[in-house]
Design a protein around this motif. Structure first.
Motif, short mmCIF file in Angstrom:
data_model
loop_
_atom_site.label_atom_id
_atom_site.label_comp_id
_atom_site.label_asym_id
_atom_site.label_seq_id
_atom_site.Cartn_x
_atom_site.Cartn_y
_atom_site.Cartn_z
N GLN A 173 0.84 -1.19 0.00
CA GLN A 173 0.00 0.00 0.00
C GLN A 173 0.88 1.25 0.00
OE1 GLN A 173 -3.34 -0.24 2.64
NE2 GLN A 173 -3.57 1.98 2.79
N TYR A 174 1.93 1.22 0.78
CA TYR A 174 2.89 2.33 0.81
C TYR A 174 3.57 2.47 -0.55
CZ TYR A 174 6.57 5.36 2.68
OH TYR A 174 7.41 6.43 2.93
N PHE A 175 3.90 1.33 -1.17
CA PHE A 175 4.51 1.38 -2.50
C PHE A 175 3.59 2.09 -3.49
CE2 PHE A 175 7.04 -2.88 -1.95
CZ PHE A 175 7.70 -2.33 -0.87
N CYS A 176 2.33 1.67 -3.53
CA CYS A 176 1.37 2.25 -4.47
C CYS A 176 1.24 3.76 -4.26
CB CYS A 176 0.01 1.58 -4.33
SG CYS A 176 -0.07 -0.10 -4.99
N ASP A 177 1.08 4.15 -3.01
CA ASP A 177 0.92 5.58 -2.72
C ASP A 177 2.14 6.37 -3.16
OD1 ASP A 177 -1.51 4.98 -1.59
OD2 ASP A 177 -0.80 5.06 0.49
N SER A 178 3.33 5.86 -2.88
CA SER A 178 4.57 6.57 -3.23
C SER A 178 4.75 6.64 -4.75
CB SER A 178 5.78 5.88 -2.60
OG SER A 178 5.69 5.89 -1.19
N ILE A 179 4.46 5.54 -5.44
CA ILE A 179 4.64 5.50 -6.89
C ILE A 179 3.64 6.43 -7.57
CG2 ILE A 179 4.46 4.03 -8.94
CD1 ILE A 179 5.46 1.71 -7.10
N ARG A 180 2.39 6.42 -7.11
CA ARG A 180 1.39 7.29 -7.72
C ARG A 180 1.73 8.76 -7.52
NH1 ARG A 180 -3.04 3.31 -6.57
NH2 ARG A 180 -3.61 2.54 -8.63
N GLY B 76 3.23 0.94 -14.02
CA GLY B 76 1.99 1.56 -14.45
C GLY B 76 0.78 1.06 -13.65
N GLU B 77 -0.41 1.42 -14.11
CA GLU B 77 -1.64 1.11 -13.39
C GLU B 77 -1.90 -0.39 -13.27
OE1 GLU B 77 -4.02 2.59 -11.52
OE2 GLU B 77 -2.52 4.17 -11.47
N LYS B 78 -1.50 -1.15 -14.27
CA LYS B 78 -1.72 -2.59 -14.20
C LYS B 78 -0.98 -3.16 -13.00
CE LYS B 78 -1.17 -6.93 -16.74
NZ LYS B 78 -0.69 -7.57 -18.02
N SER B 79 0.25 -2.74 -12.80
CA SER B 79 1.02 -3.21 -11.65
C SER B 79 0.42 -2.70 -10.34
CB SER B 79 2.47 -2.74 -11.77
OG SER B 79 3.11 -3.32 -12.89
N MET B 80 -0.07 -1.46 -10.36
CA MET B 80 -0.69 -0.90 -9.16
C MET B 80 -1.92 -1.72 -8.75
SD MET B 80 1.17 1.79 -8.43
CE MET B 80 2.50 0.78 -9.09
N ARG B 81 -2.72 -2.08 -9.74
CA ARG B 81 -3.93 -2.85 -9.43
C ARG B 81 -3.58 -4.23 -8.88
NH1 ARG B 81 -5.65 -0.34 -14.26
NH2 ARG B 81 -5.18 -2.22 -15.49
#
Length: 296
Positions: free
Chosen positions: A93-100, A270-275
């Motif tokens: 979750q932290y990864f996604c937030d930081s990457i976005r 990208g978004e695919k990885s985020m999902r």
């Protein structure tokens, strides 16, 4: 009850349960102590990582002073868990937030802290300690890296262990390659990292990645057996640590450089990885009884 089982509580941390033997020579660090009262994810949340490092610094200082004052013998630090998973890996979750947010600094700071933690277990806290990972539940991603960083891995049968980061087009960047290559051939390490397969502790024992495999429920006794055996040969064991560091060094500089590659790769996802990461976050929440804090 054996001497090793007579553990004294050392309360201080919110995410860790710390105990030690009566003679302060065996130190147990149980992760996820907070999940009993506040169900969540058994992963390396920033708070857990930071507390592990604080504990390592404090314990290392005590060990060095004890060794200098009274010539204390070989000490042991055991990394274990207070829940049904050893550790499910990095904080996705932290990864996604930081990457976005494209916050490279935040992600790099987190990754560097993780590296400091696993490297400390690898070096025996720079205090001559023997580190042991007791894996009684799944160890995935960063959780597997943490286990690999320890001198001895004791695992119970039927536990899942692996590096699934490739599922979201990333690689395990906090020590996996460095530590795996000390136990298996580099091409095997790469194959494991790029397959994303989760293997059983039984399979990993046959590969040489797990040092001791024991039936369910016998992990603590097996750790005590390891410690008892080491106490019979403390000078030989301590010397072996030094020899290993000379012949198969894993430097903090090497690990920090690999982490830079990991962060640069993560920032391109990208978004695919985020999902995919978010689906895994929801599965982690579901596993420990908390509704997901991530949108479907």
């Amino acid at each position: 009850m054996s001497t090793l089982e007579k553990l004294n509580p050392v309360p201080r941390y919110s995410t860790l349960r710390i105990t030690e033997s009566a003679d302060a020579s065996v130190h147990w660090c149980h992760m996820h102590a907070d999940l009993a009262d506040n169900p969540g994810r058994a992963c390396f949340k920033p708070a857990l990582v930071n507390e592990i490092i604080q504990y390592q610094w404090s314990l290392a200082d005590r060990m060095r002073r004890a060794r200098g004052e009274d010539g204390a013998g070989l000490q042991h630090v055991v990394l274990a868990s207070d829940c049904d998973a050893f550790n499910l890996g990095g904080d996705l979750q932290y990864f996604c937030d930081s990457i976005r947010r494209q916050d490279r600094h935040a992600l790099l700071t987190y990754a560097r802290q993780c590296v400091r933690g696993v490297h400390a277990f690898h070096t025996g806290l720079d205090a001559g300690a023997h580190s042991i990972a007791l894996v009684q539940g799944d160890a995935l991603g960063g959780g597997f890296e943490a286990a690999l960083s320890c001198h001895t891995i004791v695992a119970e049968e039927g536990v899942g262990m692996g590096l699934p980061e490739v599922l979201f087009d990333l690689f395990p960047g906090m020590g996996a390659y460095s530590f795996l290559c000390k136990r298996i051939a580099p091409h095997q390490a790469e194959r494991m990292m790029l397959s994303g397969d989760v293997l059983s502790s039984d399979e990993l024992y046959k590969m040489g990645l797990v040092d001791m495999l024991v039936p369910r429920g016998q992990g603590v006794q097996a750790v005590e057996d390891v410690i008892r055996a080491n106490r019979r040969i403390p000078h030989a064991r301590a010397a072996m640590h030094r020899v290993r560091a000379m012949s198969q060094p894993v430097t903090l500089e090497e690990m920090m450089a690999i982490t830079e590659v990991w962060v640069d790769t993560a920032m391109q996802l990208g978004e695919k990885s985020m999902r995919t990461m978010e689906r895994l976050v929801r599965a982690q929440y579901k596993r420990h009884g908390t509704p997901a804090a991530v949108s479907a």
